[in-house]
Design an enzyme around this catalytic site. Structure first.
Site, mmCIF file in Angstrom:
data_model
loop_
_atom_site.group_PDB
_atom_site.id
_atom_site.type_symbol
_atom_site.label_atom_id
_atom_site.label_comp_id
_atom_site.label_asym_id
_atom_site.label_seq_id
_atom_site.Cartn_x
_atom_site.Cartn_y
_atom_site.Cartn_z
ATOM 1 N N HIS A 1 0.851 -1.190 0.000
ATOM 2 C CA HIS A 1 0.000 0.000 0.000
ATOM 3 C C HIS A 1 0.888 1.242 0.000
ATOM 4 C CE1 HIS A 1 -3.073 2.730 2.300
ATOM 5 N NE2 HIS A 1 -2.910 3.081 1.044
ATOM 6 N N LYS B 1 -1.393 18.659 1.233
ATOM 7 C CA LYS B 1 0.028 18.447 1.495
ATOM 8 C C LYS B 1 0.756 17.849 0.290
ATOM 9 C CE LYS B 1 0.519 19.898 5.747
ATOM 10 N NZ LYS B 1 1.477 20.958 6.114
ATOM 11 N N GLN C 1 4.724 11.973 2.995
ATOM 12 C CA GLN C 1 4.070 12.610 4.131
ATOM 13 C C GLN C 1 4.138 11.764 5.385
ATOM 14 O OE1 GLN C 1 1.226 12.454 1.377
ATOM 15 N NE2 GLN C 1 0.798 14.619 1.145
ATOM 16 N N ASN D 1 -4.795 16.161 1.695
ATOM 17 C CA ASN D 1 -4.603 16.179 0.246
ATOM 18 C C ASN D 1 -3.824 17.411 -0.206
ATOM 19 O OD1 ASN D 1 -5.780 13.755 -0.499
ATOM 20 N ND2 ASN D 1 -7.841 14.618 -0.609
ATOM 21 N N GLU E 1 -11.012 2.719 6.973
ATOM 22 C CA GLU E 1 -10.134 3.725 7.580
ATOM 23 C C GLU E 1 -10.945 4.669 8.452
ATOM 24 O OE1 GLU E 1 -6.552 6.786 6.229
ATOM 25 O OE2 GLU E 1 -8.072 6.208 4.769
ATOM 26 N N HIS F 1 -6.004 -0.550 5.366
ATOM 27 C CA HIS F 1 -6.354 0.104 6.634
ATOM 28 C C HIS F 1 -7.143 -0.819 7.560
ATOM 29 C CE1 HIS F 1 -4.547 3.830 5.497
ATOM 30 N NE2 HIS F 1 -5.312 3.947 4.423
ATOM 31 N N LYS G 1 -7.118 18.922 4.149
ATOM 32 C CA LYS G 1 -5.785 19.468 4.418
ATOM 33 C C LYS G 1 -4.704 18.432 4.112
ATOM 34 C CE LYS G 1 -6.913 22.978 7.854
ATOM 35 N NZ LYS G 1 -6.602 23.510 9.213
#
Length: 776
Positions: A350, A425, A700, A423, A622, A641, A421
């Site tokens: 993943h 990044k 990230q 996304n 998730e 997830h 927020k």
């Protein structure tokens, strides 16, 4: 990244042929028209009905409505408590039933005999002995391979499962019903189903089980137990030969989407029922009925209590196993030379391609590009081309000004429960134009920079030798040529590595595209996603680059923010895709069903052509409502997830018994939905769920033939017989423990049904004899 060896196989990449009737009525997913070897119908003498059968639809709709009304509570940070409320509420009743059940005077003779027959089995050995007495034909196949001595934990005595026999029987019927539902949909779509579970379900099935449908198609090789762990490297680049004349011939079939599902016809001139190909696909009405059954099962109080107890037992048993056998496992690992966690094969299952590099890597690449290609036109603004230097000058930045801090692509606490927020990044320095230039495949420079940086990541993987990844690339469904552009990017820039395979992710953004007038209805989006795939399968020369690219694609993913409220309940009253013209986005289960249905038809067409098939592996669980995990259990081979399983003991137990793969990303979850110390990964692992550790977004926060080299020639076999510690670094003791524990759980539920069936037959026989004697 795989923490331990498992029994279930990964998707195949190799072609195989099957005789398929090319004409006739299309087979729906029913008990009369299922694939050979899929045990949809059960023996008439086995009654899997429960008291919930008459209320499935009402309960499911009520649960859906409750999830809509309480949408603000979907991501509430609570977990299933240690002391289950269900257990507290029903403890008195269970204690009373156990007391009554132990009193011979107050219990019917038939139920008592059934309980005694079942409860006297104290271990897997006793269960095997009982099967031998019953002359089960496949005993030799089921019997575990004798393992070296290690300390085993067994439970003896009556009611060893912690609930009365009547509750056990009801829970077992519910669990088995759910497992049969998953087995049906996995077999129909040619996805894999756990072989061990399939063997136990075979005992309750009417027709013989064809285990070949769950086998990986592996060509004959000369791989031996002592062969090298490194598979042979490709001598030629797979994207070199793009000549259409060298590709498989055109089959001449026609393709047309009807009610959201692709139909195939033997000729392109006449596409009607007389020329339709007989390729299986799921029936919508049956799928809705199965989903209602599953929704009712997961809120059944006694079944919840039973599954919760079994999960607690599995956790405790694993802790005891570690306490008793940890030193033996460590000793076995130390005996193997040149093998530890760092030099065993690891696959990141993943990881998104657009964030597969770390921040420092991306920063260095941007600075190099600014120095090497300052005059290259990379963007068009208002009809005027902009060079890379001009783009940065418009932001008042130079290469010297850039740093990891100014790049600002690290997820922090501000992204927690804020998917928007998160996304954002992805945009370097907060500028979407830089995202388009550097980490997009479809831009003015045809993804040149993105291709280069991906190849640098691939070079790092090849240098490490033991790291492999399955990178996700996006197809949005806004236009029909997206697949060709993506394949052209991969072929033109030679973006390939033996250490990398691709998954294609489809964002659930129909509402956005519809609002922008890019799509008229949902079926148009489905056609844009699947029509090119059917065309290239029928005639590879029509999309030569796509034909080459698909040879390295393993499946599909469905991605977006699961916590977004869903305004619609998927049922038989839902609009068909061609009629879905609403502003609201279709629900998660709607997306998943139509992706599954079209992938199923595509897989049968590709198998007919001798091409490899695809799997469905979406982001699931998730956040959002629990019923996402119900759709995942029914339709997908693996999920990513699965955090919400910690709140659903019934589903968690089913995911364990079916060995559904779960790719977990604790670091990513820590920045979005669940703090690191509360992540259920260690708990899932201790209970025996099939989990793998993945990175998700390093920026990230399968390989079938190669597996024979990575894991050994016997990796497909069950239990420790398929383990080679010299390659996996997993001790035989651990593999044996996992296999035997799972067999005991499957024995528990299947033997309860067997016992009830036998006692029912005896009771009916006694009644018949009594009637005959009365007549005499």
């Amino acid at each position: 990244m795989l923490s331990q060896k498992r029994n279930c196989s990964a998707p195949t990449f190799f072609p195989y042929l099957s005789a398929v009737d090319l004409r006739g009525t299309r087979h729906l997913l029913t008990s009369q028209h299922s694939l050979p070897g899929i045990p949809v119908a059960l023996k008439q003498s086995i009654d899997l009905r429960t008291s919930m059968d008459g209320k499935y639809k009402e309960i499911a709709e009520e649960l859906f409505s409750r999830s809509l009304a309480e949408s603000e509570m979907r991501s509430a940070p609570y977990e299933f408590p240690e002391d289950s409320p269900i257990e507290q509420l029903e403890e008195k009743r269970h204690r009373l039933e156990r007391q009554i059940s132990q009193d011979v005077k107050f219990e019917p003779d038939i139920l008592l005999r059934a309980k005694q027959e079942f409860m006297k089995t104290d271990s897997a050995t006793d269960l095997e002995y009982m099967k031998e007495q019953s002359q089960i034909p496949d005993l030799q196949e089921r019997e575990p391979v004798p393992e070296r001595e290690y300390q085993r934990v067994t439970i003896s005595g009556e009611e060893k499962c912690g609930v009365p026999f009547t509750d056990l029987l009801d829970a077992a019927k519910c669990v088995v019903k759910a497992l049969f539902i998953r087995q049906k949909y996995m077999g129909l779509s040619l996805q894999s189903f756990c072989r061990t579970t399939a063997r136990y379900l075979q005992e309750l099935s009417e027709r013989p089980l064809d285990l070949d449908i769950y086998e990986e198609e592996i060509p004959e090789t000369t791989v031996t137990a002592n062969a090298t762990v490194h598979p042979p490297v490709s001598e030629t680049h797979p994207y070199e030969n793009v000549d259409p004349t060298s590709m498989p011939p055109d089959m001449g079939y026609g393709c047309k989407m009807v009610d959201g599902v692709m139909h195939l016809y033997t000729t392109r001139n006449t596409m009607d029922k007389t020329t339709e190909l007989d390729l299986p696909y799921p029936d919508l009405q049956e799928y809705i009925a199965d989903m209602n059954v599953m929704m009712a099962l997961i809120i059944n109080g006694p079944v919840k209590s039973f599954c919760y107890r079994r999960l607690q037992y599995l956790s405790s048993k694993f802790q005891m196993h570690i306490l008793l056998n940890e030193m033996k496992e460590l000793a076995a690992q130390k005996k193997v030379p040149h093998r530890d966690f760092y030099n065993i094969r690891k696959v990141d299952t993943h990881i998104h391609a657009s964030s597969c590099m770390n921040q420092k890597h991306l920063l260095r690449f941007i600075k190099r590009a600014m120095k090497k290609y300052p005059k290259e036109i990379v963007h068009v603004e208002r009809g005027r081309g902009q060079t890379l230097m001009e783009v940065f000058e418009s932001m008042h930045l130079t290469a010297f000004d850039l740093s990891v801090d100014t790049l600002d692509m690290h997820a922090d606490r501000n992204t927690f429960h804020r998917f928007d927020k998160f996304n954002a990044k992805y945009n370097p320095i907060g500028e979407s134009i830089l995202r388009e230039i550097f980490i997009k495949t479809d831009n003015y420079i045809e993804g040149k920079y993105f291709g280069h940086i991906i190849k640098e990541v691939m070079a790092d993987l090849e240098e490490s030798k033991y790291q492999n990844v399955e990178l996700r690339l996006s197809i949005y469904g806004r236009s029909r040529n997206e697949w060709d552009k993506l394949a052209r990017w991969a072929v033109k820039h030679q973006v390939y590595s033996d250490n990398v395979r691709w998954l294609v992710q489809v964002p659930r953004l129909f509402d956005v595209y519809h609002t922008k007038k890019q799509l008229c209805n949902f079926q148009e989006m489905l056609e844009n996603i699947f029509m090119p795939l059917f065309e290239v399968t029928v005639d590879p020369s029509s999309h030569p680059e796509l034909h080459l690219f698909l040879q390295h694609v393993v499946g599909f993913d469905s991605v977006d923010d699961e916590s977004k409220p869903e305004q619609h309940i998927f049922n038989l009253d839902s609009p068909l895709p061609v009629n879905w013209t609403e502003e609201d986005n279709p629900p998660y289960s709607y997306y998943l069903y139509y992706m599954y249905a079209n992938m199923t038809v595509l897989n049968h067409l590709r198998r007919l052509r001798g091409f490899h098939t695809f799997v469905l592996r979406p982001h699931c669980g998730e956040a959002g409502p629990i019923h996402h995990l119900v759709s995942g259990f029914m339709l997908t081979e693996n999920i990513s997830h699965g955090l919400l399983l910690r709140k659903a003991p019934v589903l968690q137990y089913l995911y364990y018994l079916a060995q559904v793969g779960i790719a977990m990303s604790p670091l990513s979850n820590n920045s979005l939905f669940l703090s690191y110390h509360r992540n259920p990964l260690p708990e899932y692992l201790s209970r025996g769920l099939m989990v793998s550790l993945s990175t998700d977004d390093p920026l990230q926060f399968h390989f079938t033939k190669a597996k024979r080299y990575w894991l050994g020639p016997n990796y497909i076999k069950e239990g420790q017989e398929g383990n080679d510690i010299r390659r996996t670094n997993v001790p035989d003791i651990r593999v044996a423990y996992r296999y035997e524990t799972m067999c005991e759980e499957l024995n528990l539920i299947t033997q309860a049904i067997h016992t009830d069936e036998l006692e029912t037959i005896r009771e009916e026989g006694s009644l018949c004899m009594g009637a005959v004697q009365a007549e005499k």
